[in-house]
Design an enzyme around this catalytic site. Sequence first.
Site, PDB file in Angstrom:
ATOM      1  N   CYS A 159       0.842  -1.196   0.000  1.00 21.30           N
ATOM      2  CA  CYS A 159       0.000   0.000   0.000  1.00 21.30           C
ATOM      3  C   CYS A 159       0.881   1.251   0.000  1.00 21.30           C
ATOM      4  O   CYS A 159       1.738   1.406   0.879  1.00 21.30           O
ATOM      5  CB  CYS A 159      -0.936   0.010   1.201  1.00 21.30           C
ATOM      6  N   LYS A 171       1.015  -9.357  -0.672  1.00 21.91           N
ATOM      7  CA  LYS A 171       1.023  -8.516  -1.869  1.00 21.91           C
ATOM      8  C   LYS A 171       2.078  -7.437  -1.667  1.00 21.91           C
ATOM      9  O   LYS A 171       2.075  -6.743  -0.651  1.00 21.91           O
ATOM     10  CB  LYS A 171      -0.351  -7.875  -2.110  1.00 21.91           C
TER      11      LYS A 171
END
Length: 683
Positions: A421, A460
């Site tokens: 992020c 991720k």
Amino acid sequence: MEDTPPNDVVPASATSHADMSAEELVAKAIAPVKREFRCPPPIRTSDNHNDSHADVKTTEKNDGFSAPVIKEKKSKRQLKRERREEQKSALHICPAVAKSGNVNSCQYNENCRYSHDLEAFKLQKPEDLEGKCPFLDDEGPCPYGLSCRFGSTHNDNGDVGNGKIIVERKMRETNVMKKDVQKLLWKNKMKFPKADATLKLLGLMGQAKNKKFGSNENDDEILSNGSGEVNGNGCSKVASNEVVCSAKVVEEDKQDGLDVADEQGPPKKMKSLSDETCPVQISDAEQILHEKDVDKVCEQDELKIIVEHDQEDKSLKLHPREKKLIDFREKIYLAPLTTVGNLPYRRVCKVLGADITCGEMAMCTNLLQGQASEWALLRRHSSEDLFGVQICGAYPDTVAKTVELIEQHCTVDFIDINMGCPIDIVCNKGAGSALLTKPMRMKSVVEASSRSVDIPLTIKVRTGYFEGKNRIDSLIADIGNWGASAVTIHGRTRQQRYSKLADWEYIYQCARAASPSLQVLGNGDVFSYLDWNIHKANCPELSTCMIARGALVKPWIFTEIKEQRHWDISSGERLNILKDYVRFGLEHWGSDSKGVETTRRFLLEWLSYACRYVPVGLLEVIPQRINWRPPSYFGRDDLETLMASESAADWIRITEMLLGKVPSGFTFAPKHKSNAYDRAENG
């Protein structure tokens, strides 16, 4: 000083697009629309709807142009006072009274904070919307009763007004937080036996929260040489033969630059002296006895829970290699999308062919505090047959407890940890992309989390934090050993954002370097079935591709990939997709006025992306690239032209076709103002 030209003045450079060739437009990253459909940008005038993307009001200047005036911001206390006053109005009828049609059905009676005046509510209730109630096909009456905006379509066989408790509907959504669980989280009394035992075993229990985030020499050395060997004592060896204990992550963090002290986890018990040393490998039973002798502040009931948990799960406990695995290969994966990737949108994508869906990113600290709004991100629909949730946290203890909490109280197929992020508020707390600069902590987060649950764990990441410093290739060989089942690599750095195309050659390099047991997924700029085919052909080691922004612009990309074609979808077919979304949204957020307006706002967020789509039949060069800016053009019909508009006022008009007129004073500003054409923000 001269006044700034108003927004409705057409720039001279914009009018020249109509005369440019397709090659010239492509060179400028502009979608090559056929000449007969090109047009100059429309001249906008101020109307009742806000025509700009900013949440502002307008006032008339002396020269006739509308000058934006920033809307007055209100304090949180003032907003809270207004909400309470609004709740007391007749329009905010008590849900229990609205459901049953009986003023005596509310258990709080006069102490209820909502109105019980049915007659006043009926007089002030807005007109019903066109269409039928989304709950008509359910077993039992509409759960919103008199407050439903489709009340005229209710049946006359006792939907409302009978004073009886409404029959429980057939549940289509799971992972709803129970009230007793929320109360335990509020009071910080929730037990995490698996996570606590794992953290003690790894020497990660009781870390201080006053940590700093930034670069570290030891981390850079590990990243550069790719060595992350772990000895039997849970310690990591670096190239200089210096042994660095995992429990010393706190000391590393004190050397960093950005403050992450804002991330407040649940308070923990006092750390014993034994937690500061590197633990040795001992059995679970010995570990519990060791705690009883050394940790004097540990309560007896907590020890009892750990013993009972070990006795119950001893026969069922899986070896890390025996965990259930998910085969991501050849499956089309819808990425977790903040704000737009809600449950109704995922249902639309499932209808259009998505195989794997994942919930929006949820912050670990908020989940552990029992925040209902954060738990709503974990909701799952029955149509999502392969579903995961994505969480984000900065420290091993926070993430490990969160994954155990999710495994206990939710039904998911996998848990994804977001380490990519780029948002400032996340990175400044040491989470998201910030973990890419802390491989030791990154390893601790994955290792502690994977040992705390039996369901598959994925991560991720981005290629790196700083531009020009890709780092995942030095870690990819070890990620599988940490306990992750799969890793998704977004082919951009955190600092780059969307200023350049994704680096798929680097993704291929990482996929080839990964161990066979670790599935590698690629992410970035997949916008057609040709992109999908190219990436799969160039790197057979790649399990599949994750689709993010491409699905926001055209969710039928899943159909295109499965049918291997460019779908020249008509405006009517696109409107039907929006109708499905509205129906799913009303089922999820409710068919009362609040649910209607919530559905409208999320639909507007989606339309702020969907307007970038250029129909296949209008392009001179096929397929459309995700970095092409759509020029101003006429569609093949009025609806297609309206859907191509970049004006927020036109997006509102589309929602009015589906959800009726907007309330008076309605304004809209996209939550995510950045897009594919913005400049990169330096991190």
